[in-house]
Design an enzyme around this catalytic site. Structure first.
Site: not given
Length: 496
Positions: A185, A320, A414
């Site tokens: 991230s 994600e 994610h």
């Protein structure tokens, strides 16, 4: 057993368990408090005697995640001034020549820390790697473009930590010439930015970018505009002295308030076009193009500067954005009627939904939205970076994590791959569901270890003509050429 090693500042005492020695909360720079919060990192002061490194250190000021996200992954927050610290796990503090991996945590540049359970480096050390995880300044402290203060303090911290690794890692059995940086991230975005930065030369040999991109930087004028909004909200001048007088609670409240305002009113005229475009209305405080650490968007720099390529793994999860839309309830509000307007808000031609929808006949409008924004935010840049790196003639590998969470609606979202990479599936069932496949953790963790050790994770390289991608899944992983290439081509044409 309590091993003792010498590092910058003095001696530290760790703890050995099951053959792995851990040294936690080790300061790599002086405490950035008061006016020093808005200065470049400085050498840690020396201490007397042996300092215990047995518990996690402090974290940069931040608020808990909103309840739906907190329920999935928890939140960070350990009070204290010495929040520029590292954790180190090693199989042999008395050894030498071991590969080193340096982990950079995520959290949208405003949250996160190296203290998370899923970042425990014991499994890497068990398998012969010295694992270092770093903290860095976040939010206003790290990225607000305050007048009379250096820009990108959070990135300067990361560079300072990597220099600390170069100077000290031999004390833990590691080889400073065999360093691989990796992050997820905002940590993955940091990896791309460090690869592109001229200030990082010689600090690492290889890199892994998980769920990042090469576009999460903003123009200096836009960053200063946002800092002005912060100062006005606080009733202070947008200068380092005024910001330096603020306490943690004031900083926390201000960065939370400005993030909410930006999300509710993503007006480029107010915030700056680069913040809205590159932060997607979600991230407000990002790295800034300063001509020093950040010369331009990393994806552009690395395409134009092949000499900056290093052996590289780049990838993302297959879905994600479901992490941001499903638990928050956003997905429930995306219908066939609202989808065109939501896509337009992100600068995407609504006609793109027809292509993605045709490839997913059973998908809801929310599913289509999540697929498009996943590609827009993560997959497009990931494969651009892989292509540039491969074109430079450097070993490059691409992957996608496709195993869906056992939590209804999350899919392959994610963050989901992180506990698999760290082989730390215990205690993360709020994210993975009750029965995450250990065999998949064995596979992906072993691939990361092999890359650190040999520069090859065990699947074919990504090349411009074949575009081979490893799809991690259970019960079987496969290698696919150019997965969903038609969608990605249409997306890139849509957003220019």
């Amino acid at each position: 057993m309590e091993p003792i090693v010498s590092v910058t500042g003095g001696k530290i005492r760790g703890r050995t368990t099951d053959g792995v020695s851990a040294f936690l909360g080790v300061p790599y720079a002086a405490a950035p408090v008061g006016p020093a919060r808005f200065r470049l990192p400085a050498r840690v002061p020396d201490w007397q005697g042996v300092r215990d490194a047995l518990t996690h250190g402090a974290t940069c000021v931040q608020s808990p995640y909103p309840p739906p996200i907190h329920a999935l992954i928890g939140s960070d927050g350990i009070p204290g001034d010495e929040y520029l610290n590292v954790n180190v796990w090693t199989p042999d503090p008395g050894g030498s020549g071991l590969p080193v991996m340096v982990w950079i945590h995520g959290g949208a540049f405003t949250r996160g820390s190296n203290a998370r359970t899923i970042y425990n480096g014991a499994a890497f050390a068990r398998d012969g790697v010295v694992l270092v995880s770093i903290n860095y300044r976040l939010g206003i402290s790290g990225f607000a473009a305050v007048a009379d203060a250096p820009l990108n303090r959070g990135l300067h911290d990361q560079l300072f930590a990597l220099r600390w690794v170069q100077e000290n890692i031999e004390s833990f059995g590691g080889d400073p010439n065999r360093v691989t940086i990796f992050g997820e991230s905002a940590g993955g975005m940091s990896v791309a930015t460090l690869m592109a930065s001229p200030l990082s030369r010689g600090l690492f040999r290889q890199a892994i970018m998980q769920s990042g991109n090469g576009s999460a930087v903003v123009a200096a004028e836009d960053a200063r505009k946002l800092a002005g909004e912060l100062a006005a909200k606080l009733g202070i001048g947008a200068v380092a002295d005024d910001f330096g007088r603020l306490g943690p609670d004031e900083l926390r409240a201000a960065q939370d308030a400005i993030a909410l305002e930006l999300m509710s009113d993503p007006n480029p005229a107010r915030w700056g076009s680069s913040i809205i475009a590159n932060g997607l209305g979600i991230m407000s405080l990002l790295p800034v193009i300063d001509g020093e650490v950040v010369e331009a968007r990393p994806v552009a720099v690395l395409a134009e500067q092949p000499d900056r390529a290093v052996p590289f793994i780049a990838g993302c999860t297959a879905e994600e954005f479901r992490f941001f839309t499903v638990p928050t309830g956003v997905a429930a509000g995306i219908t066939a009627q609202t989808l065109p307007f939501v896509l337009a808000r992100y600068g995407i031609n609504p006609a793109l939904a027809d292509i993605y929808g045709a490839n997913r006949p059973d998908a809801t409008p929310a599913d289509v939205f999540a697929a498009i924004i996943t590609d827009r935010t993560f997959r497009s840049d990931t494969l651009h970076l892989a292509q540039s790196n491969a074109a430079a003639g450097v070993p490059t590998y691409a992957y996608e994590f496709a195993w869906p969470s056992g939590i209804e609606g999350l899919g392959a979202c994610h963050v989901l791959e992180v506990p698999f990479v760290f082989d730390s599936l215990d205690g993360v069932h709020t994210l993975t569901g009750p029965n995450p496949p250990q065999s998949l953790a064995d596979e992906i963790h072993s691939a990361w270890v092999a890359f650190a050790e040999y520069g090859d994770p065990g699947w074919p390289r990504f090349e411009a003509d074949t575009r081979l991608v490893r799809i991690f899944d259970s019960p079987e992983s496969v290698v696919v050429s150019d997965p969903r290439g038609d969608e990605l081509a249409a997306l890139r044409k849509s957003v220019g």
